[in-house]
Design a protein around this motif. Structure first.
Motif, PDB file in Angstrom:
ATOM      1  N   VAL A  14      11.895  11.631  11.006  1.00 57.77           N
ATOM      2  CA  VAL A  14      10.568  12.233  10.863  1.00 57.77           C
ATOM      3  C   VAL A  14       9.878  12.289  12.214  1.00 57.77           C
ATOM      4  N   CYS A  15       9.767  13.491  12.772  1.00 55.55           N
ATOM      5  CA  CYS A  15       9.174  13.683  14.098  1.00 55.55           C
ATOM      6  C   CYS A  15       7.866  14.460  14.067  1.00 55.55           C
ATOM      7  N   LEU A  16       7.604  15.186  12.975  1.00 54.65           N
ATOM      8  CA  LEU A  16       6.426  16.063  12.909  1.00 54.65           C
ATOM      9  C   LEU A  16       5.604  15.782  11.653  1.00 54.65           C
ATOM     10  N   PRO A  17       5.191  14.523  11.433  1.00 53.77           N
ATOM     11  CA  PRO A  17       4.556  14.181  10.168  1.00 53.77           C
ATOM     12  C   PRO A  17       3.088  14.565  10.057  1.00 53.77           C
ATOM     13  N   GLY A  18       2.419  14.825  11.169  1.00 54.65           N
ATOM     14  CA  GLY A  18       1.000  15.162  11.122  1.00 54.65           C
ATOM     15  C   GLY A  18       0.126  13.961  11.400  1.00 54.65           C
ATOM     16  N   PHE A  19       0.141  12.973  10.511  1.00 57.59           N
ATOM     17  CA  PHE A  19      -0.604  11.741  10.800  1.00 57.59           C
ATOM     18  C   PHE A  19      -0.048  10.543  10.026  1.00 57.59           C
ATOM     19  N   TRP A  20       1.267  10.567   9.752  1.00 59.72           N
ATOM     20  CA  TRP A  20       1.923   9.440   9.099  1.00 59.72           C
ATOM     21  C   TRP A  20       2.948   8.818  10.032  1.00 59.72           C
ATOM     22  N   ARG A  21       3.192   7.540   9.855  1.00 56.67           N
ATOM     23  CA  ARG A  21       4.275   6.854  10.571  1.00 56.67           C
ATOM     24  C   ARG A  21       5.287   6.379   9.540  1.00 56.67           C
ATOM     25  N   LEU A  22       6.545   6.623   9.822  1.00 60.32           N
ATOM     26  CA  LEU A  22       7.582   6.285   8.863  1.00 60.32           C
ATOM     27  C   LEU A  22       7.560   4.803   8.498  1.00 60.32           C
ATOM     28  N   LYS A  23       7.252   3.959   9.470  1.00 54.85           N
ATOM     29  CA  LYS A  23       7.254   2.520   9.200  1.00 54.85           C
ATOM     30  C   LYS A  23       6.192   2.133   8.182  1.00 54.85           C
ATOM     31  N   GLU A  24       5.127   2.927   8.081  1.00 46.40           N
ATOM     32  CA  GLU A  24       4.059   2.634   7.127  1.00 46.40           C
ATOM     33  C   GLU A  24       4.507   2.853   5.689  1.00 46.40           C
ATOM     34  N   LYS A  25       5.465   3.738   5.497  1.00 46.75           N
ATOM     35  CA  LYS A  25       5.910   4.104   4.156  1.00 46.75           C
ATOM     36  C   LYS A  25       7.329   3.625   3.853  1.00 46.75           C
ATOM     37  N   PHE A  26       7.973   3.071   4.856  1.00 47.04           N
ATOM     38  CA  PHE A  26       9.371   2.691   4.717  1.00 47.04           C
ATOM     39  C   PHE A  26       9.566   1.687   3.585  1.00 47.04           C
ATOM     40  N   ARG A  27      10.571   1.972   2.729  1.00 44.04           N
ATOM     41  CA  ARG A  27      10.978   1.143   1.611  1.00 44.04           C
ATOM     42  C   ARG A  27      10.041   1.230   0.424  1.00 44.04           C
ATOM     43  N   MET A  28       8.979   2.040   0.512  1.00 40.61           N
ATOM     44  CA  MET A  28       8.109   2.221  -0.646  1.00 40.61           C
ATOM     45  C   MET A  28       8.849   2.982  -1.742  1.00 40.61           C
ATOM     46  N   SER A  29       8.489   2.692  -2.987  1.00 35.83           N
ATOM     47  CA  SER A  29       9.048   3.437  -4.110  1.00 35.83           C
ATOM     48  C   SER A  29       8.353   4.778  -4.229  1.00 35.83           C
ATOM     49  N   LEU A  30       8.963   5.669  -4.991  1.00 38.20           N
ATOM     50  CA  LEU A  30       8.390   6.989  -5.226  1.00 38.20           C
ATOM     51  C   LEU A  30       6.970   6.885  -5.757  1.00 38.20           C
ATOM     52  N   ASP A  31       6.772   6.005  -6.750  1.00 42.11           N
ATOM     53  CA  ASP A  31       5.444   5.871  -7.335  1.00 42.11           C
ATOM     54  C   ASP A  31       4.448   5.269  -6.346  1.00 42.11           C
ATOM     55  N   THR A  32       4.861   4.250  -5.612  1.00 48.24           N
ATOM     56  CA  THR A  32       3.948   3.618  -4.655  1.00 48.24           C
ATOM     57  C   THR A  32       3.531   4.592  -3.561  1.00 48.24           C
ATOM     58  N   LEU A  33       4.464   5.419  -3.095  1.00 45.63           N
ATOM     59  CA  LEU A  33       4.139   6.422  -2.088  1.00 45.63           C
ATOM     60  C   LEU A  33       2.992   7.311  -2.542  1.00 45.63           C
ATOM     61  N   HIS A  34       3.058   7.756  -3.767  1.00 46.22           N
ATOM     62  CA  HIS A  34       2.045   8.685  -4.264  1.00 46.22           C
ATOM     63  C   HIS A  34       0.741   7.991  -4.623  1.00 46.22           C
ATOM     64  N   ILE A  35       0.852   6.802  -5.212  1.00 42.22           N
ATOM     65  CA  ILE A  35      -0.354   6.081  -5.624  1.00 42.22           C
ATOM     66  C   ILE A  35      -1.147   5.614  -4.413  1.00 42.22           C
ATOM     67  N   GLU A  36      -0.475   5.018  -3.419  1.00 41.30           N
ATOM     68  CA  GLU A  36      -1.180   4.545  -2.227  1.00 41.30           C
ATOM     69  C   GLU A  36      -1.766   5.694  -1.418  1.00 41.30           C
ATOM     70  N   ALA A  37      -1.124   6.849  -1.469  1.00 39.74           N
ATOM     71  CA  ALA A  37      -1.635   8.006  -0.739  1.00 39.74           C
ATOM     72  C   ALA A  37      -2.790   8.680  -1.481  1.00 39.74           C
ATOM     73  N   GLY A  38      -3.005   8.283  -2.727  1.00 40.24           N
ATOM     74  CA  GLY A  38      -4.089   8.875  -3.493  1.00 40.24           C
ATOM     75  C   GLY A  38      -3.798  10.285  -3.962  1.00 40.24           C
ATOM     76  N   VAL A  39      -2.504  10.600  -4.204  1.00 36.56           N
ATOM     77  CA  VAL A  39      -2.159  11.940  -4.678  1.00 36.56           C
ATOM     78  C   VAL A  39      -2.913  12.211  -5.976  1.00 36.56           C
ATOM     79  N   PRO A  40      -3.684  13.287  -6.040  1.00 33.26           N
ATOM     80  CA  PRO A  40      -4.562  13.532  -7.186  1.00 33.26           C
ATOM     81  C   PRO A  40      -3.833  13.547  -8.524  1.00 33.26           C
ATOM     82  N   HIS A  41      -4.346  12.758  -9.467  1.00 30.46           N
ATOM     83  CA  HIS A  41      -3.900  12.765 -10.862  1.00 30.46           C
ATOM     84  C   HIS A  41      -2.427  12.408 -11.010  1.00 30.46           C
ATOM     85  N   TYR A  42      -1.877  11.691 -10.039  1.00 30.11           N
ATOM     86  CA  TYR A  42      -0.447  11.397 -10.092  1.00 30.11           C
ATOM     87  C   TYR A  42      -0.087  10.561 -11.315  1.00 30.11           C
TER      88      TYR A  42
END
Length: 396
Positions: free
Chosen positions: A211-239
């Motif tokens: 991941v070289c062009l993420p915009g404002f994320w760092r891979l280490k911040e999300k590394f090893r997170m589950s699919l659900d945790t990725l979306h919930i922690e990011a606040g994806v609407p109505h996930y």
């Protein structure tokens, strides 16, 4: 970056990320040129031995009349008139269209190379176990097969060397290490790559990426997170109430012969393709950039950019791994607002967002500048007669 994650017996090679819709299963590949031999049976999407021949990725047709420098980026406009449906937004993918290459390739490539040379461990990483190591090799192999057949004028493979005629780069094939495989893969395409592996908890986890062009994320911040945790922690609407069950079910059932694509869009406050400086300080690795850290002071319409992502998702055939590619299309709002129907349609779509979606997309930071501008451009198009032509369907 710490080399070992506590309580997991996993070596962290280095990472940097994107919160998107992600997932992966398991990898198995017969080794060659220094790669270990392994087979992982029973991965999702696999048939029992003897039932059916293993799926083989179809070879793409050569792109007709393809010239990289003459191929304009596609105009993805993933918004509709006043509609805001909460869905996964997926559609079937044509095997010929897995990876898109266009005249912005060199720019994207050069930024990627700069980032990788500055700190490869911040952008390329994987969980150090047999399954994920082998998955990295398969990514490189699948990309090599696709690119050399789809764009033979640009990519060729001979005597163990993969060549890019545009950049004049030469890469060993196959790669000797998982990190080399993922790093080379990052340099071959304009997309970022994310792999999520099905762990013992029954959840898909982000266990590898380039991941070289993420915009404002760092891979280490999300590394090893589950699919659900990725979306919930990011606040994806109505996930949780509208997407979680169907998404997990879809990923679990996905087979190698059913690749899909989806698009989304994001309003960015500056022109940083690999990092949005208005969202946070890239050098402050302890700060998680978000709208809470965003600085919109003095923002002008000329700074605002339309960031659209085209994401592909497929299950790799030999491993069962689910592989994402994330291709970013990036243009000033003042550019896309010149297109007939776009300013009016975009403004209408934004105004249809509910409070949760508006918060997630940072609307309060840019609406006072961008919405009046879109309204003004729409009125100009009405008065000029530009909207007399049929709108038609926009690529999503």
């Amino acid at each position: 970056m710490d080399s070992v994650l506590q309580n997991s017996s996993i070596t962290l090679i280095g990472l940097g990320a994107c919160v998107l819709i992600l997932a992966v299963s398991f990898f198995a590949r017969q080794g060659k040129a220094g790669r270990p031999n392994a087979v992982r049976a029973g991965s999702p999407g696999e048939k029992e031995k003897g039932e059916k021949e293993p799926f083989v990725t179809p070879l793409p047709e050569p792109a007709k009349g393809y010239k990289l420098e003459l191929t304009e980026p596609k105009l993805y406009r993933p918004f509709r008139h006043g509609k805001n449906f909460i869905t996964m937004g997926i559609r079937k993918m044509d095997w010929n269209e897995w990876i898109e290459m266009d005249s912005n390739f060199v720019r994207y490539h050069d930024i990627k190379v700069q980032q990788l040379e500055k700190d490869i461990d911040a952008h390329v990483g994987y969980v150090d176990n047999e399954v994920t190591r082998l998955a990295c090799f398969e990514v490189y192999e699948e990309l090599t097969q696709y690119l050399t057949h789809r764009f033979p004028e640009m990519f060729s493979l001979k005597d163990g060397i993969l060549r890019n005629s545009v950049t004049k780069e030469e890469f060993p094939y196959p790669a000797s290490t998982p990190q080399e495989a993922m790093t080379t893969s990052a340099k071959l395409i304009q997309d970022d790559i994310a792999l999520m592996v099905l762990n013992d908890d029954g959840q898909y986890h982000l266990d590898a990426g380039a991941v070289c062009l993420p915009g404002f994320w760092r891979l280490k911040e999300k590394f090893r997170m589950s699919l659900d945790t990725l979306h919930i922690e990011a606040g994806v609407p109505h996930y949780q109430e509208k997407l979680m069950k169907s998404m997990n079910r879809f990923f679990a059932r996905m087979t190698p012969d059913q690749p899909v694509i989806r698009n989304n869009f994001f309003i960015q406050l500056d022109d940083g393709l690999h990092w949005s400086h208005r969202m946070g300080n890239e050098k402050d690795v302890d700060q998680v950039a978000s709208w809470a850290t965003a600085n919109s002071q003095g923002l002008t319409i000329d700074e605002i950019h339309f960031r659209s992502e085209r994401q592909s998702l497929r299950r790799l055939p030999k491993s069962g791994v689910l592989m994402f590619t994330i291709r970013t299309y990036f243009e000033p709002i003042t550019t896309i607002a010149q297109e007939p129907h776009v300013p009016g349609r975009l403004a209408e779509a934004i105004r249809a967002w509910d409070g949760t979606v508006s918060h997630y997309k940072g609307r309060s930071h840019w609406e006072g500048i961008m919405l009046p501008y879109l309204d003004e451009m729409h009125e100009k198009q009405v008065k000029s007669g530009a909207l007399k032509t049929e709108e038609g369907e926009f690529p999503l």
